[in-house]
Design a protein around this motif. Structure first.
Motif, mmCIF file in Angstrom:
data_model
loop_
_atom_site.group_PDB
_atom_site.id
_atom_site.type_symbol
_atom_site.label_atom_id
_atom_site.label_comp_id
_atom_site.label_asym_id
_atom_site.label_seq_id
_atom_site.Cartn_x
_atom_site.Cartn_y
_atom_site.Cartn_z
ATOM 1 N N ALA A 1 0.822 -1.206 0.000
ATOM 2 C CA ALA A 1 0.000 0.000 0.000
ATOM 3 C C ALA A 1 0.856 1.257 0.000
ATOM 4 C CB ALA A 1 -0.928 0.000 1.206
ATOM 5 N N ILE A 2 2.124 1.139 0.391
ATOM 6 C CA ILE A 2 3.009 2.305 0.406
ATOM 7 C C ILE A 2 3.166 2.880 -1.002
ATOM 8 C CG2 ILE A 2 5.379 3.053 0.844
ATOM 9 C CD1 ILE A 2 5.405 0.995 3.141
ATOM 10 N N ALA A 3 3.329 2.007 -1.991
ATOM 11 C CA ALA A 3 3.456 2.479 -3.378
ATOM 12 C C ALA A 3 2.159 3.141 -3.847
ATOM 13 C CB ALA A 3 3.812 1.323 -4.296
ATOM 14 N N ILE A 4 1.036 2.591 -3.458
ATOM 15 C CA ILE A 4 -0.247 3.165 -3.862
ATOM 16 C C ILE A 4 -0.425 4.556 -3.246
ATOM 17 C CG2 ILE A 4 -2.754 2.871 -3.690
ATOM 18 C CD1 ILE A 4 -2.222 -0.169 -3.846
ATOM 19 N N VAL A 5 -0.076 4.690 -1.982
ATOM 20 C CA VAL A 5 -0.175 5.993 -1.309
ATOM 21 C C VAL A 5 0.814 6.981 -1.925
ATOM 22 C CG1 VAL A 5 0.187 7.177 0.891
ATOM 23 C CG2 VAL A 5 -1.062 5.028 0.830
ATOM 24 N N GLY A 6 2.033 6.515 -2.224
ATOM 25 C CA GLY A 6 3.030 7.389 -2.836
ATOM 26 C C GLY A 6 2.587 7.920 -4.176
ATOM 27 N N ILE A 7 2.006 7.062 -4.977
ATOM 28 C CA ILE A 7 1.509 7.500 -6.283
ATOM 29 C C ILE A 7 0.319 8.442 -6.105
ATOM 30 C CG2 ILE A 7 0.418 6.700 -8.416
ATOM 31 C CD1 ILE A 7 2.222 4.204 -8.152
ATOM 32 N N GLY A 8 -0.506 8.176 -5.119
ATOM 33 C CA GLY A 8 -1.620 9.077 -4.834
ATOM 34 C C GLY A 8 -1.151 10.465 -4.429
ATOM 35 N N LEU A 9 -0.008 10.530 -3.741
ATOM 36 C CA LEU A 9 0.540 11.829 -3.364
ATOM 37 C C LEU A 9 1.159 12.553 -4.549
ATOM 38 C CD1 LEU A 9 2.195 10.896 0.046
ATOM 39 C CD2 LEU A 9 0.086 12.196 -0.323
ATOM 40 N N LEU A 10 1.576 11.832 -5.583
ATOM 41 C CA LEU A 10 2.163 12.446 -6.768
ATOM 42 C C LEU A 10 1.111 12.968 -7.758
ATOM 43 C CD1 LEU A 10 5.129 10.066 -7.600
ATOM 44 C CD2 LEU A 10 5.242 12.416 -6.802
ATOM 45 N N LEU A 11 -0.105 12.487 -7.667
ATOM 46 C CA LEU A 11 -1.147 12.888 -8.621
ATOM 47 C C LEU A 11 -1.393 14.404 -8.641
ATOM 48 C CD1 LEU A 11 -3.759 10.014 -8.390
ATOM 49 C CD2 LEU A 11 -2.185 10.527 -10.242
ATOM 50 N N PRO A 12 -1.510 15.078 -7.495
ATOM 51 C CA PRO A 12 -1.697 16.539 -7.566
ATOM 52 C C PRO A 12 -0.516 17.258 -8.223
ATOM 53 C CG PRO A 12 -2.243 15.737 -5.389
ATOM 54 C CD PRO A 12 -1.649 14.583 -6.130
ATOM 55 N N PHE A 13 0.690 16.747 -8.036
ATOM 56 C CA PHE A 13 1.866 17.343 -8.672
ATOM 57 C C PHE A 13 1.742 17.284 -10.189
ATOM 58 C CE2 PHE A 13 6.041 16.531 -10.594
ATOM 59 C CZ PHE A 13 6.666 17.727 -10.302
ATOM 60 N N PHE A 14 1.388 16.120 -10.729
ATOM 61 C CA PHE A 14 1.238 15.991 -12.170
ATOM 62 C C PHE A 14 0.060 16.817 -12.683
ATOM 63 C CE2 PHE A 14 3.598 11.926 -11.538
ATOM 64 C CZ PHE A 14 4.682 12.258 -12.335
ATOM 65 N N ALA A 15 -0.996 16.917 -11.900
ATOM 66 C CA ALA A 15 -2.156 17.712 -12.312
ATOM 67 C C ALA A 15 -1.806 19.197 -12.393
ATOM 68 C CB ALA A 15 -3.313 17.490 -11.340
ATOM 69 N N LYS A 16 -1.073 19.694 -11.397
ATOM 70 C CA LYS A 16 -0.683 21.106 -11.411
ATOM 71 C C LYS A 16 0.302 21.399 -12.539
ATOM 72 C CE LYS A 16 -1.510 21.960 -6.553
ATOM 73 N NZ LYS A 16 -0.915 22.314 -5.256
ATOM 74 N N ALA A 17 1.219 20.471 -12.793
ATOM 75 C CA ALA A 17 2.170 20.664 -13.896
ATOM 76 C C ALA A 17 1.440 20.662 -15.231
ATOM 77 C CB ALA A 17 3.232 19.574 -13.865
ATOM 78 N N SER A 18 0.454 19.805 -15.373
ATOM 79 C CA SER A 18 -0.319 19.758 -16.617
ATOM 80 C C SER A 18 -1.127 21.040 -16.809
ATOM 81 C CB SER A 18 -1.258 18.548 -16.595
ATOM 82 O OG SER A 18 -2.095 18.554 -17.715
ATOM 83 N N LYS A 19 -1.718 21.520 -15.733
ATOM 84 C CA LYS A 19 -2.495 22.762 -15.825
ATOM 85 C C LYS A 19 -1.587 23.936 -16.193
ATOM 86 C CE LYS A 19 -5.800 25.562 -13.305
ATOM 87 N NZ LYS A 19 -6.556 25.724 -12.073
ATOM 88 N N TYR A 20 -0.418 24.006 -15.583
ATOM 89 C CA TYR A 20 0.536 25.077 -15.920
ATOM 90 C C TYR A 20 0.959 24.973 -17.373
ATOM 91 C CZ TYR A 20 4.622 28.065 -15.859
ATOM 92 O OH TYR A 20 5.534 29.044 -16.154
ATOM 93 N N LYS A 21 1.223 23.754 -17.827
ATOM 94 C CA LYS A 21 1.663 23.548 -19.217
ATOM 95 C C LYS A 21 0.573 23.972 -20.197
ATOM 96 C CE LYS A 21 2.316 19.405 -21.193
ATOM 97 N NZ LYS A 21 2.892 18.083 -21.454
ATOM 98 N N GLN A 22 -0.681 23.673 -19.887
ATOM 99 C CA GLN A 22 -1.766 24.051 -20.782
ATOM 100 C C GLN A 22 -1.979 25.572 -20.796
ATOM 101 O OE1 GLN A 22 -5.171 21.907 -19.394
ATOM 102 N NE2 GLN A 22 -4.592 20.015 -20.424
ATOM 103 N N GLN A 23 -1.825 26.226 -19.650
ATOM 104 C CA GLN A 23 -2.069 27.667 -19.594
ATOM 105 C C GLN A 23 -0.932 28.497 -20.171
ATOM 106 O OE1 GLN A 23 -2.889 28.558 -15.514
ATOM 107 N NE2 GLN A 23 -5.080 28.146 -15.720
ATOM 108 N N TYR A 24 0.306 28.131 -19.849
ATOM 109 C CA TYR A 24 1.420 29.021 -20.161
ATOM 110 C C TYR A 24 2.382 28.512 -21.222
ATOM 111 C CZ TYR A 24 -0.204 31.200 -15.894
ATOM 112 O OH TYR A 24 -0.976 31.792 -14.931
ATOM 113 N N LEU A 25 2.378 27.215 -21.490
ATOM 114 C CA LEU A 25 3.340 26.680 -22.436
ATOM 115 C C LEU A 25 2.705 26.138 -23.709
ATOM 116 C CD1 LEU A 25 5.635 24.730 -19.958
ATOM 117 C CD2 LEU A 25 5.943 27.030 -20.833
ATOM 118 N N SER A 26 1.444 26.430 -23.932
ATOM 119 C CA SER A 26 0.784 25.923 -25.129
ATOM 120 C C SER A 26 1.294 26.642 -26.368
ATOM 121 C CB SER A 26 -0.726 26.072 -25.017
ATOM 122 O OG SER A 26 -1.068 27.436 -24.923
ATOM 123 N N ASP A 27 1.239 25.951 -27.485
ATOM 124 C CA ASP A 27 1.738 26.517 -28.751
ATOM 125 C C ASP A 27 0.776 27.517 -29.353
ATOM 126 O OD1 ASP A 27 4.025 25.044 -28.609
ATOM 127 O OD2 ASP A 27 3.159 23.355 -29.716
#
Length: 69
Positions: free
Chosen positions: A43-69
């Motif tokens: 379950a440690i890996a599952i919790v760790g990945i769950g903690l990384l999800l907001p990081f990837f979501a925020k990076a994706s949102k930033y990429k869509q807002q500021y780094l789009s072509d």
């Protein structure tokens, strides 16, 4: 850190895809092992990945807002 990862994923989309796929496989394998063997340590890996999800979501949102072509 979010901004730098967003820029990294923009410059290296295949590496980003590899990271996402490996994390998805780690989640899947950990979930299967947790169900099969009922060992709490998986379950440690599952919790760790769950903690990384907001990081990837925020990076994706930033990429869509500021780094789009």
């Amino acid at each position: 850190m979010i901004i730098s990862y967003a820029k990294f994923s923009k410059r290296h989309p295949y590496v980003h895809l590899g990271i996402i796929i490996s994390l998805s496989l780690l989640f899947l394998i950990s979930a299967i092992m947790l169900i099969e063997f009922e060992v709490v340590e998986f379950a440690i890996a599952i919790v760790g990945i769950g903690l990384l999800l907001p990081f990837f979501a925020k990076a994706s949102k930033y990429k869509q807002q500021y780094l789009s072509d």
